[in-house]
Design a protein around this motif. Sequence first.
Motif, PDB file in Angstrom:
ATOM      1  N   ALA A  10       3.618  56.086  35.211  1.00  0.00           N
ATOM      2  CA  ALA A  10       2.775  57.183  34.742  1.00  0.00           C
ATOM      3  C   ALA A  10       2.631  57.161  33.232  1.00  0.00           C
ATOM      4  O   ALA A  10       1.649  57.662  32.684  1.00  0.00           O
ATOM      5  CB  ALA A  10       3.354  58.528  35.192  1.00  0.00           C
ATOM      6  N   VAL A  11       3.599  56.603  32.530  1.00  0.00           N
ATOM      7  CA  VAL A  11       3.523  56.490  31.079  1.00  0.00           C
ATOM      8  C   VAL A  11       2.805  55.211  30.678  1.00  0.00           C
ATOM      9  O   VAL A  11       1.986  55.197  29.763  1.00  0.00           O
ATOM     10  CB  VAL A  11       4.944  56.518  30.465  1.00  0.00           C
ATOM     11  CG1 VAL A  11       4.869  56.316  28.959  1.00  0.00           C
ATOM     12  CG2 VAL A  11       5.636  57.823  30.789  1.00  0.00           C
ATOM     13  N   VAL A  12       3.096  54.126  31.386  1.00  0.00           N
ATOM     14  CA  VAL A  12       2.517  52.832  31.042  1.00  0.00           C
ATOM     15  C   VAL A  12       1.026  52.780  31.346  1.00  0.00           C
ATOM     16  O   VAL A  12       0.233  52.248  30.571  1.00  0.00           O
ATOM     17  CB  VAL A  12       3.256  51.707  31.787  1.00  0.00           C
ATOM     18  CG1 VAL A  12       2.570  50.366  31.540  1.00  0.00           C
ATOM     19  CG2 VAL A  12       4.716  51.641  31.339  1.00  0.00           C
ATOM     20  N   ALA A  13       0.609  53.351  32.478  1.00  0.00           N
ATOM     21  CA  ALA A  13      -0.790  53.279  32.886  1.00  0.00           C
ATOM     22  C   ALA A  13      -1.744  53.879  31.853  1.00  0.00           C
ATOM     23  O   ALA A  13      -2.743  53.242  31.494  1.00  0.00           O
ATOM     24  CB  ALA A  13      -0.978  53.935  34.247  1.00  0.00           C
ATOM     25  N   PRO A  14      -1.514  55.123  31.337  1.00  0.00           N
ATOM     26  CA  PRO A  14      -2.423  55.653  30.315  1.00  0.00           C
ATOM     27  C   PRO A  14      -2.474  54.778  29.065  1.00  0.00           C
ATOM     28  O   PRO A  14      -3.548  54.581  28.492  1.00  0.00           O
ATOM     29  CB  PRO A  14      -1.837  57.033  30.008  1.00  0.00           C
ATOM     30  CG  PRO A  14      -1.092  57.411  31.230  1.00  0.00           C
ATOM     31  CD  PRO A  14      -0.515  56.131  31.738  1.00  0.00           C
ATOM     32  N   MET A  15      -1.344  54.242  28.631  1.00  0.00           N
ATOM     33  CA  MET A  15      -1.342  53.378  27.461  1.00  0.00           C
ATOM     34  C   MET A  15      -2.137  52.103  27.733  1.00  0.00           C
ATOM     35  O   MET A  15      -2.859  51.609  26.859  1.00  0.00           O
ATOM     36  CB  MET A  15       0.095  53.034  27.074  1.00  0.00           C
ATOM     37  CG  MET A  15       0.861  54.181  26.468  1.00  0.00           C
ATOM     38  SD  MET A  15       0.030  54.847  24.988  1.00  0.00           S
ATOM     39  CE  MET A  15      -0.018  53.382  23.955  1.00  0.00           C
ATOM     40  N   ARG A  16      -2.005  51.575  28.944  1.00  0.00           N
ATOM     41  CA  ARG A  16      -2.777  50.393  29.296  1.00  0.00           C
ATOM     42  C   ARG A  16      -4.265  50.686  29.271  1.00  0.00           C
ATOM     43  O   ARG A  16      -5.073  49.866  28.824  1.00  0.00           O
ATOM     44  CB  ARG A  16      -2.350  49.902  30.673  1.00  0.00           C
ATOM     45  CG  ARG A  16      -3.015  48.581  31.082  1.00  0.00           C
ATOM     46  CD  ARG A  16      -2.430  48.014  32.362  1.00  0.00           C
ATOM     47  NE  ARG A  16      -2.624  48.921  33.477  1.00  0.00           N
ATOM     48  CZ  ARG A  16      -1.626  49.524  34.138  1.00  0.00           C
ATOM     49  NH1 ARG A  16      -0.362  49.296  33.789  1.00  0.00           N
ATOM     50  NH2 ARG A  16      -1.875  50.327  35.152  1.00  0.00           N
ATOM     51  N   ASP A  17      -4.665  51.875  29.731  1.00  0.00           N
ATOM     52  CA  ASP A  17      -6.071  52.260  29.710  1.00  0.00           C
ATOM     53  C   ASP A  17      -6.576  52.403  28.275  1.00  0.00           C
ATOM     54  O   ASP A  17      -7.690  51.977  27.951  1.00  0.00           O
ATOM     55  CB  ASP A  17      -6.270  53.577  30.461  1.00  0.00           C
ATOM     56  CG  ASP A  17      -6.008  53.436  31.960  1.00  0.00           C
ATOM     57  OD1 ASP A  17      -6.021  52.287  32.449  1.00  0.00           O
ATOM     58  OD2 ASP A  17      -5.782  54.464  32.616  1.00  0.00           O
ATOM     59  N   VAL A  18      -5.762  53.033  27.424  1.00  0.00           N
ATOM     60  CA  VAL A  18      -6.144  53.198  26.016  1.00  0.00           C
ATOM     61  C   VAL A  18      -6.360  51.843  25.357  1.00  0.00           C
ATOM     62  O   VAL A  18      -7.361  51.616  24.666  1.00  0.00           O
ATOM     63  CB  VAL A  18      -5.065  54.007  25.256  1.00  0.00           C
ATOM     64  CG1 VAL A  18      -5.315  53.951  23.750  1.00  0.00           C
ATOM     65  CG2 VAL A  18      -5.056  55.452  25.725  1.00  0.00           C
ATOM     66  N   LEU A  19      -5.437  50.922  25.589  1.00  0.00           N
ATOM     67  CA  LEU A  19      -5.553  49.592  24.981  1.00  0.00           C
ATOM     68  C   LEU A  19      -6.741  48.825  25.553  1.00  0.00           C
ATOM     69  O   LEU A  19      -7.388  48.049  24.841  1.00  0.00           O
ATOM     70  CB  LEU A  19      -4.261  48.811  25.194  1.00  0.00           C
ATOM     71  CG  LEU A  19      -3.028  49.376  24.479  1.00  0.00           C
ATOM     72  CD1 LEU A  19      -1.787  48.552  24.810  1.00  0.00           C
ATOM     73  CD2 LEU A  19      -3.253  49.431  22.975  1.00  0.00           C
ATOM     74  N   ALA A  20      -7.039  49.047  26.834  1.00  0.00           N
ATOM     75  CA  ALA A  20      -8.197  48.377  27.426  1.00  0.00           C
ATOM     76  C   ALA A  20      -9.490  48.847  26.780  1.00  0.00           C
ATOM     77  O   ALA A  20     -10.378  48.037  26.461  1.00  0.00           O
ATOM     78  CB  ALA A  20      -8.225  48.636  28.932  1.00  0.00           C
ATOM     79  N   VAL A  21      -9.615  50.165  26.565  1.00  0.00           N
ATOM     80  CA  VAL A  21     -10.806  50.692  25.896  1.00  0.00           C
ATOM     81  C   VAL A  21     -10.857  50.214  24.447  1.00  0.00           C
ATOM     82  O   VAL A  21     -11.935  49.891  23.926  1.00  0.00           O
ATOM     83  CB  VAL A  21     -10.823  52.230  25.961  1.00  0.00           C
ATOM     84  CG1 VAL A  21     -12.008  52.793  25.175  1.00  0.00           C
ATOM     85  CG2 VAL A  21     -10.896  52.706  27.409  1.00  0.00           C
ATOM     86  N   ALA A  22      -9.696  50.157  23.798  1.00  0.00           N
ATOM     87  CA  ALA A  22      -9.652  49.677  22.416  1.00  0.00           C
ATOM     88  C   ALA A  22     -10.118  48.227  22.331  1.00  0.00           C
ATOM     89  O   ALA A  22     -10.868  47.854  21.421  1.00  0.00           O
ATOM     90  CB  ALA A  22      -8.236  49.821  21.852  1.00  0.00           C
ATOM     91  N   ARG A  23      -9.701  47.404  23.279  1.00  0.00           N
ATOM     92  CA  ARG A  23     -10.135  45.997  23.282  1.00  0.00           C
ATOM     93  C   ARG A  23     -11.644  45.899  23.523  1.00  0.00           C
ATOM     94  O   ARG A  23     -12.331  45.077  22.911  1.00  0.00           O
ATOM     95  CB  ARG A  23      -9.370  45.212  24.340  1.00  0.00           C
ATOM     96  CG  ARG A  23      -7.922  44.936  23.976  1.00  0.00           C
ATOM     97  CD  ARG A  23      -7.333  43.874  24.885  1.00  0.00           C
ATOM     98  NE  ARG A  23      -7.296  44.316  26.285  1.00  0.00           N
ATOM     99  CZ  ARG A  23      -6.283  44.964  26.835  1.00  0.00           C
ATOM    100  NH1 ARG A  23      -5.203  45.255  26.106  1.00  0.00           N
ATOM    101  NH2 ARG A  23      -6.312  45.326  28.103  1.00  0.00           N
ATOM    102  N   LEU A  24     -12.152  46.738  24.426  1.00  0.00           N
ATOM    103  CA  LEU A  24     -13.592  46.750  24.680  1.00  0.00           C
ATOM    104  C   LEU A  24     -14.355  47.136  23.417  1.00  0.00           C
ATOM    105  O   LEU A  24     -15.342  46.478  23.044  1.00  0.00           O
ATOM    106  CB  LEU A  24     -13.917  47.725  25.808  1.00  0.00           C
ATOM    107  CG  LEU A  24     -15.410  47.976  26.068  1.00  0.00           C
ATOM    108  CD1 LEU A  24     -16.103  46.680  26.486  1.00  0.00           C
ATOM    109  CD2 LEU A  24     -15.598  49.059  27.118  1.00  0.00           C
TER     110      LEU A  24
END
Length: 264
Positions: A10-24
């Motif tokens: 639950a903590v890792v998933a939001p951070m992964r989403d944030v980094l994915a949008v940042a990479r995009l």
Amino acid sequence: MELEETALPAVVAPMRDVLAVARLGGRLFWGDGRAVGGIAVLGVCLGAGLPMLVAASLRSRDVEVVLGIHLGMLAMVLTIVATTQTAVTLSARREMLVLKRLRASGLRGRAIIGGELVNIVAQATLLAAVVSVILYTFTYLPAPELPLLFAACIVAVAGVLAPIGAVFSIVTRRPDLNAPATIPFVLASAMGAGGYGPYITGLLPGWVQWTLDLLPTGAMVEIARLAYRGGELGTLTGPVVNLTVWALLGLVAVRFLFRWDPRR
């Protein structure tokens, strides 16, 4: 033990989403040669060019004057990149329905906005590093005595200015007005940071100087000067509170007022 294993995703998933949008966002930015070139040229000319001219024009070496111009121009560059670019980027993403499509993909709003802000903060930090290295190389401006504090200051100030840009994307009704709408804030931020020189700043009434000191760039100058000169970290309480208040105001405004639909 089971609770920790369950809570970790639950903590890792939001951070992964944030980094994915940042990479995009990073791919979209670096793929636009005009945007990259324009920001790079403007940032280097303002952030490094003007302090270099001032340093070369002085009859004798005056580190304090050059440092003051450096920090003032750096504040302007950070405001342009973090605030103005955030306002323009989010508005453009909204009008092109990119934000709605990202939400439709299942991403949460905070991950989308957070990713865009992380991307822009990274750009601002990289540009600030380039400008600073140029000045250390081609002028007699010394490197900070506390480089980690200086780096943390740049990241923190960019992280505060970016949500303010998101607020500008809310209050302006047309995307083409986002950049012009931020100009008064950019100029005030640079003046509050001493970007127009100590003589211009000294001509301002006391209440104007006090008001400008309340801007995030005023706190940046206090922290950055301590990083350059060294000193007691206990004096950072005021600037840290200043940045914290601005960050909270920006995040709360974005949380409750941000619009996902294009303005028609």
